[in-house]
Design an enzyme around this catalytic site. Structure first.
Site, mmCIF file in Angstrom:
data_model
loop_
_atom_site.group_PDB
_atom_site.id
_atom_site.type_symbol
_atom_site.label_atom_id
_atom_site.label_comp_id
_atom_site.label_asym_id
_atom_site.label_seq_id
_atom_site.Cartn_x
_atom_site.Cartn_y
_atom_site.Cartn_z
ATOM 1 N N HIS A 1 47.427 26.127 34.535
ATOM 2 C CA HIS A 1 47.908 26.989 33.277
ATOM 3 C C HIS A 1 48.419 28.091 33.904
ATOM 4 O O HIS A 1 48.014 28.725 35.056
ATOM 5 C CB HIS A 1 46.722 27.587 32.561
ATOM 6 C CG HIS A 1 46.891 28.713 31.717
ATOM 7 N ND1 HIS A 1 46.216 29.720 32.034
ATOM 8 C CD2 HIS A 1 47.708 28.633 30.768
ATOM 9 C CE1 HIS A 1 46.819 30.587 30.932
ATOM 10 N NE2 HIS A 1 47.351 30.417 30.195
ATOM 11 N N SER A 2 49.587 28.832 33.493
ATOM 12 C CA SER A 2 50.219 29.969 33.773
ATOM 13 C C SER A 2 50.635 30.133 35.234
ATOM 14 O O SER A 2 51.495 29.291 35.573
ATOM 15 C CB SER A 2 49.494 31.261 33.519
ATOM 16 O OG SER A 2 50.068 32.284 33.645
ATOM 17 N N MET A 3 50.168 30.905 36.001
ATOM 18 C CA MET A 3 50.559 31.132 37.350
ATOM 19 C C MET A 3 50.210 29.553 38.044
ATOM 20 O O MET A 3 50.918 29.181 38.947
ATOM 21 C CB MET A 3 49.689 32.192 38.312
ATOM 22 C CG MET A 3 50.071 32.066 39.777
ATOM 23 S SD MET A 3 49.220 33.507 40.432
ATOM 24 C CE MET A 3 47.649 32.714 40.712
#
Length: 333
Positions: free
Chosen positions: A108-110
Site C-alpha cells: 500500500h502507498s509507499m
C-alpha cells in the site's frame, strides 16, 4: 461489519536479524505454503492490514512486516539516512531468509512503490503483485525536487540532533485521544478515526514518567527518507519490464494519491501484461484497504483465487468444523 472480519486469524510473531537490529512482523494464517509478503505505507506499520487480512482467502498465509524505523522494527543508527533502496533491500533480505525462489507481493502507498521497484528489477522473482493506491512517486519539476532535497537535509539534521539528545530530553507526550486526533488529521483524514487505533498500536509507547500519556515511538527520520527520483519515463520503462506477471492495481476512485500521469503507466501495463487488473473503488480514501476492507477484499480475493488457487490435492475442507487440513503443503517454494 462482515462477520469474517471478527474472526481471529492466528499468527506467529517473526523476527529477522539485520545488521542494525531486527525487522519484525507477523505471519498470519497458513505457514505451510509460501505467503504473500505485505508491505505497509509511509509512516504506517503492519497494523494497516488488520481489517483486510481476516477477509482474505484462508488457504493462504500473509507475512506482514514493519519496515525499518516503522512500528516495532529497529531504527537505523543515529546519523544514517533512510533511503527507498533500504526498503527494497528489506524484501531481498526476507526472500533470502526464507530461501524463496519466488515472492508474492502486496503493498500500500509507499509499500506499493517498493514492490513496484522490486518487481521491475527482479521480474523473474515475482509471481504476483498487488498494489494499493500507488504505482510510483508523483513526478515533480526539477526545481521542486531540488527545494525538497534541501528541506529534507535540514530537517534530517534536526531529527538526528534530537535523537542524539534523546537520553536527555523526553519526546512530547500526549493522551491517547490526542494522539488519535493527531494521527487522524496528520494523514489528511485518510484513515477513519475509528480505525486509527490499528496504526497507533505499533507507533506509540507509554511514557514512563507519565503513565497516562504516550509518545510516538517510530523513527522521526522516516518522514524525510530519500526517494528515488520520480522521473516519469523511468516509471514507464519499469512498467515495460513487468510482463506476464499477475498484477492487480486497486485504487480509490476520487481520492487516490495517483496522478493523471500514472494513467500512461497503466496503459503500458495493460498493453504489455495480459494478467493486469485495474480496479477503482468508489467512496474510498487513500487507505481504502483499511476503511473499505470488505470491498477491497472482494476484488483481491478473486485475483488471488485466480492466480494462487487452492491446490485441491493438497488440502481438504471439513464441512463439519470448517477446519482446513493442509496435508501435503510443506514446500515453501
Amino acid at each position: 461489519m462482515d462477520k469474517r472480519e471478527q474472526d481471529v486469524v492466528p499468527y506467529k510473531e517473526i523476527t529477522i536479524e539485520v545488521p542494525w537490529g531486527q525487522v519484525v512482523g507477523r505471519w498470519y494464517g497458513n505457514r505451510k505454503v509460501r505467503p504473500i509478503l505485505a508491505i505497509h505505507g509511509w509512516m504506517d506499520n503492519l497494523g494497516t492490514w488488520d481489517r483486510l487480512i481476516p477477509l482474505l482467502p484462508k488457504h493462504m498465509g500473509y507475512l506482514c512486516i514493519d519496515l525499518p524505523g516503522h512500528g516495532r522494527s529497529s531504527k537505523l543508527q543515529t546519523g544514517v539516512t533512510y533511503h527507498v533502496f533500504d526498503y527494497v533491500l528489506t524484501i531481498v533480505r526476507i526472500v533470502k531468509e526464507y530461501k524463496w525462489r519466488k515472492v508474492s507481493l502486496m503493498g500500500h502507498s509507499m509499500g506499493a512503490i517498493i514492490c513496484y521497484f522490486y518487481t521491475a528489477l527482479n521480474p523473474h522473482m515475482v509471481d504476483m503483485l498487488i498494489q494499493i493506491d500507488l504505482i510510483k512517486d508523483a513526478y515533480f519539476s526539477l526545481n521542486h525536487q531540488i527545494k525538497e532535497i534541501n528541506i529534507r537535509i535540514e530537517k534530517l539534521l534536526i531529527e538526528n540532533e534530537r535523537l542524539e539528545n534523546s537520553g536527555i530530553h523526553m519526546p512530547p507526550c500526549y493522551s491517547y485521544e490526542e494522539l488519535e486526533e493527531t494521527h487522524y488529521r496528520g494523514c489528511g483524514k485518510s484513515v477513519h478515526k475509528e480505525y486509527c487505533k490499528h496504526l497507533l498500536n505499533r507507533s506509540i509507547d507509554r511514557a514512563e514518567q507519565h503513565p497516562a500519556k504516550f509518545y510516538f515511538s517510530r523513527d522521526p527520520r522516516i518522514k524525510y527518507y530519500v526517494r528515488l527520483p520520480a522521473e516519469h519515463n523511468l516509471g514507464i520503462e519499469m512498467a515495460k519490464l513487468i510482463r506476464n506477471i499477475p498484477y492487480m492495481l486497486i485504487r480509490s476512485d476520487k481520492h487516490s494519491f495517483m496522478t493523471t500521469a500514472d494513467e500512461e503507466i497503466v496503459q503500458v501495463l495493460r498493453t504489455n501484461n495480459p494478467n493486469f487488473h485495474y480496479i477503482r473503488v468508489e467512496n474510498s480514501t487513500h487507505h481504502l484497504h483499511l476503511n473499505n476492507a470488505e470491498e477491497v477484499a472482494k476484488h483481491i480475493n478473486s485475483f488471488i483465487l485466480q492466480h494462487r488457487p487452492v491446490i485441491l490435492d493438497s488440502w481438504s475442507l471439513d464441512d463439519t468444523d470448517n477446519s482446513v487440513n493442509y496435508a501435503n503443503t510443506n514446500s515453501k517454494l
